[in-house]
Write a protein that holds these residues in place. Sequence first.
Motif, PDB file in Angstrom:
ATOM      1  N   GLN A   1     156.803  40.321  99.750  1.00 23.67           N
ATOM      2  CA  GLN A   1     156.553  39.410 100.918  1.00 23.67           C
ATOM      3  C   GLN A   1     155.659  40.105 102.228  1.00 23.67           C
ATOM      4  O   GLN A   1     154.877  39.382 102.732  1.00 23.67           O
ATOM      5  CB  GLN A   1     157.740  39.040 101.722  1.00 23.67           C
ATOM      6  N   GLN A   2     155.765  41.403 102.358  1.00 23.27           N
ATOM      7  CA  GLN A   2     155.049  42.354 103.114  1.00 23.27           C
ATOM      8  C   GLN A   2     153.602  42.227 102.846  1.00 23.27           C
ATOM      9  O   GLN A   2     152.707  42.061 103.679  1.00 23.27           O
ATOM     10  CB  GLN A   2     155.581  43.692 103.076  1.00 23.27           C
ATOM     11  N   TYR A   3     153.260  42.278 101.536  1.00 26.03           N
ATOM     12  CA  TYR A   3     151.809  42.220 101.088  1.00 26.03           C
ATOM     13  C   TYR A   3     151.160  40.835 101.541  1.00 26.03           C
ATOM     14  O   TYR A   3     149.990  40.997 102.214  1.00 26.03           O
ATOM     15  CB  TYR A   3     151.496  42.380  99.568  1.00 26.03           C
ATOM     16  N   PHE A   4     151.711  39.934 101.298  1.00 25.01           N
ATOM     17  CA  PHE A   4     151.209  38.503 101.503  1.00 25.01           C
ATOM     18  C   PHE A   4     151.009  38.239 103.286  1.00 25.01           C
ATOM     19  O   PHE A   4     150.152  37.756 103.692  1.00 25.01           O
ATOM     20  CB  PHE A   4     152.061  37.336 100.856  1.00 25.01           C
TER      21      PHE A   4
ATOM     22  N   PRO B   1     141.021  35.297 102.412  1.00 25.82           N
ATOM     23  CA  PRO B   1     140.944  36.744 102.156  1.00 25.82           C
ATOM     24  C   PRO B   1     140.461  37.174 100.832  1.00 25.82           C
ATOM     25  O   PRO B   1     140.893  36.345  99.746  1.00 25.82           O
ATOM     26  CB  PRO B   1     142.383  37.069 102.443  1.00 25.82           C
ATOM     27  N   LYS B   2     139.875  38.319 100.535  1.00 27.25           N
ATOM     28  CA  LYS B   2     139.387  38.705  99.500  1.00 27.25           C
ATOM     29  C   LYS B   2     140.333  38.806  98.260  1.00 27.25           C
ATOM     30  O   LYS B   2     140.040  38.227  97.220  1.00 27.25           O
ATOM     31  CB  LYS B   2     138.627  39.946  99.414  1.00 27.25           C
ATOM     32  N   ASN B   3     141.618  39.290  98.551  1.00 30.03           N
ATOM     33  CA  ASN B   3     142.354  39.660  97.503  1.00 30.03           C
ATOM     34  C   ASN B   3     143.535  38.225  97.379  1.00 30.03           C
ATOM     35  O   ASN B   3     144.269  38.123  96.495  1.00 30.03           O
ATOM     36  CB  ASN B   3     143.483  40.587  98.075  1.00 30.03           C
ATOM     37  N   TYR B   4     143.265  37.138  98.303  1.00 31.20           N
ATOM     38  CA  TYR B   4     143.991  35.985  98.182  1.00 31.20           C
ATOM     39  C   TYR B   4     143.054  34.937  97.595  1.00 31.20           C
ATOM     40  O   TYR B   4     142.293  34.379  98.293  1.00 31.20           O
ATOM     41  CB  TYR B   4     144.536  35.470  99.454  1.00 31.20           C
TER      42      TYR B   4
END
Length: 809
Positions: free
Chosen positions: A793-796, A722-725
Amino acid sequence: MRLFFASFCLLGMSLKALTEYTDAVSEFHLEGDYLIGGLFDIHPVSTPLRHLRPEPGFQKFQTMRFTVEEINNSTTLLPNVSLGYEIFDHCSDISNFPGIFDLISINGLIEPWTEGHQNVSSVVAVTGPFTSTQAINVAPLFMADLIPMVSYSSSSSVFSYKINYGSFLRTAHPNSDTIEVIVNILLHFNWRWVAFLNSDNDYGLDGLDIFRERIEKTEICMGYSKALNENSDYSNIFKQINAYRISVIIVFSPISFVEPLLDSAIRLNITNKVWVASDSWSLNKELPKKEGLKHIGTVVGVSQPVVPIPGFREFIYSTDRQHLCGETGQLRLCNQVYNCSELSDEDIYAADPSFSFFVYSAIYAIAHALHNTLQCGAGRCINNMTVYPHMVLAELKKSNFTLLNQNIHFDENGDPGFGSYSVVFWNHRGEAQEVGFYHFYPSANFSINDSEIQWHTNGEIPVSMCSQECSVGFAEKPNGNHECCFTCEICPNGTYINTTEDPYTCVSCPDGEWSAEGSTSCSLRVVEFVPFTDAGAVVIMVAALVLVGLNLAVSVLFAINFNTPVVRSAGGPMCFLILICLTLSSLSVYFYFGQPTAASCVFRFLPFLLFYTVCLACFVVRSFQIVCIFKIAAKLPKLYSWWMKYHGQWLVITVASAIQALLLLIGYSFDPPKPFNETFWYQDKIVLDCDINFTATISSVFLLLLLCGLCFIFSYMGKDLPKNYNEAKSITFCLLLLILTWIFFATEYILYYGKYILTLNALAVLSSLYSFLLWYFLPKCVIIIFQPQRNTQQYFQGLIQSYTKTISQ
């Protein structure tokens, strides 16, 4: 032996002939209480025996007569005692023996090895003959009864050996003194390449031997030598001298061989030579006036200094020789005959005066010895004692008197302990001009006035060398059998030449010194290392401290936010291990500066290799986990289960760290890094560095490269996460920076070898550490501090679910 046999065969005839002649008024004979024998070369040694004109030896003959007359007229030396003489023309070896037998006989009999009886016919001493060969032939006859033989010119060194010549003394200097002066002349003018021409007799051969021995420890080389005789091929001699390019010719020979030599040089047009004359011909009156002599070069030489004898000129001019010439038919022996009809007083007086003083001093030495033997004093001498020759000999050896300002005495070898030499030059007027001197007593003193010599080379001192002297910084490499012949080779870097000690060898500089090409000495190398006070060192050490501070700050921030998704996704507890290892790795930076020691060389590499291995192992398992979570978990659930169950990440880190620690222990035990002086790349510097054994450390470096490669592979596999990860992307970027850093350093290491390579090495280490801190941990710190909404936690979970749906379609 044949000579002595022939001599004694003639003895009977000779003694018989003595009785058949009656005494007559003659210059050869003078009655006296004590007789002195005289042997002079009035005529040359050739046939027929009697020539029309006496040789210059006639002047020495007259000197003896004058000296005896002067002593007889003295009231202080031998008062009431008259000296007589019996003189012979030593004209040939065979014809001389009748005169010799006359001198040593008593009442017509010869009784060797017995004490003679006092009578007017026996001699107390003898002077002469002229040449060494003549003296060697007759000396044994006088030595048998220890009859003193005081030579005025025989200069061979054999007479200094008293075992064979116990009663031989001389007032002329031995050949060794003449050679000493000649060698000093050669050294003075820097003539190193010479020819030596000597007469083929005892005089010349002895001079050659002495010359060879004398120049052994000098830079003089004898390129050519030849013995001269009646059959010499002068054309071939000069051809050889020219072939060897010799400019200086030493001629050690009597005048009888010199004259045809110089005549040949003139005839063959031999030019541009320096002729060094021995004392036997340097003062000759006729040779300098030869036509064409000035074209053969320059003549310098050594001579016995001319000591004017007061009253001798008047004596010569007052002698009525015409009356004596008329009485020649009544002379006693054949070698007491000469034809003086064409001999003028001026001819006698103007002849070569080289040996006149030596004749004069020899007769005076005998007279003083006889004076002491007879215990003369108070105007009278004892006149009733028997005087044997050995008694006179004993007093001769103790001689010590002054004659014409010369202190006459003899050394233990019977050689003169007085006198000096003159250095002469034959000028354009045909005269032997004195230009220098060599004093033997009381100490050696040598001097030449170069400006008075008119060289044939337009005023420049002639050069005589087989090879020109090498320039400064060049070594002489022998070329042939002579040390004077060589080629010049420049001494390379790191060597020097000391011509005073060894002009042939380029000596390597000691450790710690250097020299440029063509050096004559070494200089101390400049010792270089990067001190702690160096600006670059200070900047790097401060940056290392900042790194430690940042690591501490990140550790604190991660500890506070330990349970947040960003910290846990970054590795959780593993982050603290990485930060600790980055901090410990930074210790290596401080050991690149200052003077290297054994300890600093070990710690320059050990912390970085060990702890950076732990860091890379952590990133390997971290990049593997990222790939495993997003890709392998779904496709290989059993592998994922095994990895989680047995804590695979800690197992890999532990095994990698243990292997590296073991490899370092083995390598450092085998050959640890140690201080090393780098002298190869810079000749004028010593760069202090550490020497690391590549064989001992290659396995440790290989492990680092392996971990780096695995880390890069695993992180690259997560490029489509994922781009943000972007953890995998961050690790990939860090590794790219790491690889580029060490490629840059390796390039610099190949191109640059100075002390600042250590600074660059420390900078590469520091850059390797900062790459992970800045590009892996710093972005997470930014999220924790400035983007807390992304640290939930929700974001990940949303990112993971979105990626899972994407790869499942």
